[in-house]
Design an enzyme around this catalytic site. Structure first.
Site, PDB file in Angstrom:
ATOM      1  N   GLU A 241       7.706   2.658  33.216  1.00 37.34           N
ATOM      2  CA  GLU A 241       8.142   3.946  33.751  1.00 37.34           C
ATOM      3  C   GLU A 241       7.398   5.098  33.084  1.00 37.34           C
ATOM      4  O   GLU A 241       6.992   6.054  33.753  1.00 37.34           O
ATOM      5  CB  GLU A 241       9.645   4.103  33.545  1.00 37.34           C
ATOM      6  CG  GLU A 241      10.477   3.093  34.315  1.00 37.34           C
ATOM      7  CD  GLU A 241      11.931   3.068  33.884  1.00 37.34           C
ATOM      8  OE1 GLU A 241      12.737   2.449  34.612  1.00 37.34           O
ATOM      9  OE2 GLU A 241      12.259   3.658  32.840  1.00 37.34           O
TER      10      GLU A 241
ATOM     11  N   SER B  62      23.950   2.513  32.697  1.00 39.14           N
ATOM     12  CA  SER B  62      23.808   2.703  34.141  1.00 39.14           C
ATOM     13  C   SER B  62      24.164   1.478  34.957  1.00 39.14           C
ATOM     14  O   SER B  62      24.272   1.568  36.182  1.00 39.14           O
ATOM     15  CB  SER B  62      22.356   3.082  34.461  1.00 39.14           C
ATOM     16  OG  SER B  62      21.489   1.976  34.217  1.00 39.14           O
TER      17      SER B  62
ATOM     18  N   CYS C  33      -5.555  -3.181   2.045  1.00 42.98           N
ATOM     19  CA  CYS C  33      -5.435  -3.275   3.507  1.00 42.98           C
ATOM     20  C   CYS C  33      -6.782  -3.389   4.227  1.00 42.98           C
ATOM     21  O   CYS C  33      -7.379  -4.456   4.232  1.00 42.98           O
ATOM     22  CB  CYS C  33      -4.622  -2.100   4.033  1.00 42.98           C
ATOM     23  SG  CYS C  33      -3.754  -2.472   5.587  1.00 42.98           S
TER      24      CYS C  33
ATOM     25  N   ASN D 240      16.608  14.376  40.797  1.00 42.20           N
ATOM     26  CA  ASN D 240      16.377  14.787  39.403  1.00 42.20           C
ATOM     27  C   ASN D 240      17.554  15.585  38.841  1.00 42.20           C
ATOM     28  O   ASN D 240      17.834  15.534  37.634  1.00 42.20           O
ATOM     29  CB  ASN D 240      15.092  15.613  39.299  1.00 42.20           C
ATOM     30  CG  ASN D 240      13.844  14.769  39.493  1.00 42.20           C
ATOM     31  OD1 ASN D 240      13.887  13.548  39.338  1.00 42.20           O
ATOM     32  ND2 ASN D 240      12.733  15.401  39.832  1.00 42.20           N
TER      33      ASN D 240
ATOM     34  N   LYS E 187      -0.238  -9.449  15.866  1.00 46.00           N
ATOM     35  CA  LYS E 187      -0.821  -8.962  14.613  1.00 46.00           C
ATOM     36  C   LYS E 187      -0.738 -10.011  13.501  1.00 46.00           C
ATOM     37  O   LYS E 187      -1.657 -10.135  12.685  1.00 46.00           O
ATOM     38  CB  LYS E 187      -0.100  -7.678  14.184  1.00 46.00           C
ATOM     39  CG  LYS E 187      -0.734  -6.929  13.016  1.00 46.00           C
ATOM     40  CD  LYS E 187      -2.081  -6.345  13.392  1.00 46.00           C
ATOM     41  CE  LYS E 187      -2.645  -5.400  12.343  1.00 46.00           C
ATOM     42  NZ  LYS E 187      -1.959  -4.108  12.288  1.00 46.00           N
TER      43      LYS E 187
ATOM     44  N   LYS F  34      -9.209   2.678  -2.524  1.00 49.76           N
ATOM     45  CA  LYS F  34      -9.514   2.012  -1.254  1.00 49.76           C
ATOM     46  C   LYS F  34     -10.897   2.432  -0.742  1.00 49.76           C
ATOM     47  O   LYS F  34     -11.249   3.617  -0.762  1.00 49.76           O
ATOM     48  CB  LYS F  34      -8.425   2.367  -0.233  1.00 49.76           C
ATOM     49  CG  LYS F  34      -8.507   1.628   1.087  1.00 49.76           C
ATOM     50  CD  LYS F  34      -7.301   1.974   1.957  1.00 49.76           C
ATOM     51  CE  LYS F  34      -7.290   1.233   3.279  1.00 49.76           C
ATOM     52  NZ  LYS F  34      -6.094   1.556   4.084  1.00 49.76           N
TER      53      LYS F  34
ATOM     54  N   GLU G  57       0.834  -1.202   0.000  1.00 49.24           N
ATOM     55  CA  GLU G  57       0.000   0.000   0.000  1.00 49.24           C
ATOM     56  C   GLU G  57       0.873   1.259   0.000  1.00 49.24           C
ATOM     57  O   GLU G  57       1.846   1.347   0.762  1.00 49.24           O
ATOM     58  CB  GLU G  57      -0.889  -0.048   1.244  1.00 49.24           C
ATOM     59  CG  GLU G  57      -1.786   1.138   1.473  1.00 49.24           C
ATOM     60  CD  GLU G  57      -2.602   0.994   2.759  1.00 49.24           C
ATOM     61  OE1 GLU G  57      -3.517   1.802   2.955  1.00 49.24           O
ATOM     62  OE2 GLU G  57      -2.310   0.070   3.561  1.00 49.24           O
TER      63      GLU G  57
ATOM     64  N   SER H 168      19.058   0.047  30.261  1.00 49.42           N
ATOM     65  CA  SER H 168      20.135   0.549  29.399  1.00 49.42           C
ATOM     66  C   SER H 168      20.926  -0.604  28.798  1.00 49.42           C
ATOM     67  O   SER H 168      21.434  -0.509  27.677  1.00 49.42           O
ATOM     68  CB  SER H 168      21.057   1.497  30.163  1.00 49.42           C
ATOM     69  OG  SER H 168      21.718   0.841  31.222  1.00 49.42           O
TER      70      SER H 168
END
Length: 539
Positions: A398, A288, A149, A369, A181, A113, A43, A293
């Site tokens: 997170e 870290s 699609c 921080n 999927k 389409k 497509e 990481s």
């Protein structure tokens, strides 16, 4: 009566008309050499998918139309093979998601389409008008219907093709990946073969485009819904299928990988194409000693090569010696450039600068921080100087509850594991070590910690990740109410806490870098909650 159809499972780039055209013609020539009569493209293959608001520009659509003429004029080089190519088509005030058959140097027929999805990551009603008419092409005496699609995700367009005399259904797709999927597509197409009695040739795009990954996996079903051919996921492929007396003949079937391998391949493709298509020379990761990481570093190296990846460890007084040791061991195993830059001098300088402002106030997350923001500043400075892109390392858990620092660990250009829940992070890390050992076992086994204060662990501030992830998935991905989540057996206090954190963290997520989507609902195109929001869930 026989017809040989080739599938061009290509990696198109949005806006690269000439590059996409060349790719299509290269595939057409390879298919012609194998005796194919038709090349089926994905497509919008000529302009790339999704072009989004570029479609609102008349010049974009006009340039694509000129490229289609150029493709047709180039076809004599692939004499003997027709090409069914996806492209946008502007007609007056209307724009269509189209597929045009190119044969003998000219446009033979065009299909528009009919079903325009406007859910999840799709927004096609914003850009396109829907078609009404079926399109049936006759090739070597075989009548082939065309769908695009979403046309096949419900009855209607495929039935019109059958009623117009189609004997085979050709489907052009740009179907983005998420977990599950592949199986869902096959299930839906079997429903179409059951309702129409038509065999199906399904050609899907393969490649990364911003947060989306298109996984290929093109396939062919016979008129009974049996799988005859299936090609690999997450890579370009040229597939050939022979139709004899209207039925596809058996061909290669590439088996599905395990879930961890599939998700990992999606992440590799997303990183490779985001950096490659945007011209970044390499990647920078703040290491870290933690699991997030570590996994991000593995993905970057596997996607780009060790020579294009740089790891930077920025210890503070709270960084454990085992974090340093494990980081050094990991970069040795992977062979990437590694630097250590201590941040204590910057912490002391900033602390002194802010002494008067913070006088009489207790230490809290403000000081934590600051450490994250110092690290973010260092990474971005290296990025500015080298041109390489900072890959952030925050995960979906997170991001959901705001356990991240604006302009700190959120600083960067691409969020590799943004849609990977913490529990899945661990699964991917363990799976990656079965391929080749790269992540020290201690990183996987030790309790997760941001290491921003003494003896800190994530569970000081959050429920256990197994609980957190289950609540986030239920509320955010499945739209269950808190009452329904509690009825599943979760403690009301945990549900209240997670839902509250999820809501108040929306302003952070809006400022997060784009990241790869692998679930049916990620914090990106398919999550559109208001920041200013006084709605309160019922418990």
């Amino acid at each position: 009566m026989s017809l040989k159809i080739a599938i061009a499972q290509i990696n198109a780039t949005v806006g690269d008309f000439a590059g996409n055209r060349k790719r299509i013609l290269d595939f057409a020539e390879r298919a012609r050499q194998q005796g194919a009569d038709l090349l089926l493209t994905p497509e919008l293959a000529l302009c790339g998918y999704p072009p989004e608001d570029l479609l609102l520009r008349d010049d974009f659509c006009a340039a694509c139309d000129r490229e289609l003429d150029t493709l047709a004029a180039s076809q004599p080089g692939t004499d003997g093979i027709a090409i069914l190519v996806g492209h946008p088509e502007k007609r007056g005030l209307h724009c269509y998601n189209a597929a045009t058959l190119i044969n003998e140097g000219r446009r033979v027929a065009t299909y528009y389409k009919q079903r325009l999805p406007s859910y999840e990551v799709f927004d096609e009603e914003r850009y396109f008008d829907s078609g009404d008419d079926p399109c049936v092409l006759t090739l070597k005496g075989v009548r082939c219907g065309v769908n695009i699609c979403a046309d096949v995700w419900e009855a209607g367009a495929a039935d019109l093709a059958r009623q117009a005399g189609a004997e085979i259904l050709l489907v052009l797709n740009a179907s983005p990946y998420h977990i599950g999927k592949r199986e869902r597509r096959t299930e839906v197409l079997r429903q179409r073969t059951a309702s129409t009695g038509l065999p199906v040739v399904y050609a899907n795009l393969a490649g990364g485009q911003d947060e989306l990954v298109f996984d290929g996996g093109s396939f062919v079903l016979d008129s009974q819904g049996a799988l005859c051919c299936q090609w690999a996921q997450f890579e370009e492929a040229l597939g050939i299928v022979d139709f004899v007396d209207g039925q596809p003949q058996p061909g290669p079937i590439v088996p599905a990988p395990c879930l961890e391998a599939e998700v990992y391949q999606a992440l590799l493709l997303g990183v490779r194409d985001y950096l490659g298509k945007n011209g970044f020379p390499g990647a920078i990761i703040g290491l870290s000693g933690g699991i997030d990481s570590a996994l991000t570093l593995c993905i970057a190296v596997d996607a780009l090569g060790a020579d294009k990846v740089r790891a930077v460890m920025m210890p503070s007084p709270y960084t454990a010696e085992i974090s340093l040791a494990d980081s050094r061991e990991m970069v040795r195993l992977l062979g990437v450039r590694y630097d250590e830059i201590a941040i204590e001098p910057a912490m002391q300088t900033l602390g002194g600068m802010l002494d008067k402002q913070f006088a009489g106030l207790p230490a809290d997350t403000t000081e934590e921080n600051l450490q994250a923001r110092i690290r973010g500043m260092i990474l971005m400075a290296i990025s500015n100087k080298t041109g390489s892109l900072v890959l952030t390392t925050g995960n979906k858990s997170e991001m959901a509850v705001g356990y991240c620092t604006l302009y700190g660990d959120m600083a960067g250009g691409f969020a590799v594991i943004k849609d990977i829940a913490k529990t899945l992070v661990y699964r991917l890390a363990r799976w990656r070590n079965t391929v080749a050992y790269a992540i020290p076992e201690r990183i996987i086994n030790r309790p997760p910690s941001a290491e921003l204060k003494p003896d800190q662990t994530d569970q000081d501030s959050l429920p256990p990740y197994e609980v957190l992830d289950a609540i986030v998935e239920a509320y955010m991905e499945k739209d269950l109410s808190p009452r329904e989540i509690i009825a599943r057996g979760h403690a009301e206090a945990d549900v209240r806490r997670v839902v509250h954190l999820l809501k108040i963290s929306e302003y952070k997520r809006r400022q997060a870098p784009v990241g790869i989507r692998v679930t049916q609902r990620g914090f990106g195109k398919d999550w559109r909650y208001p920041i200013t929001n006084r709605y309160r869930d019922l418990y």
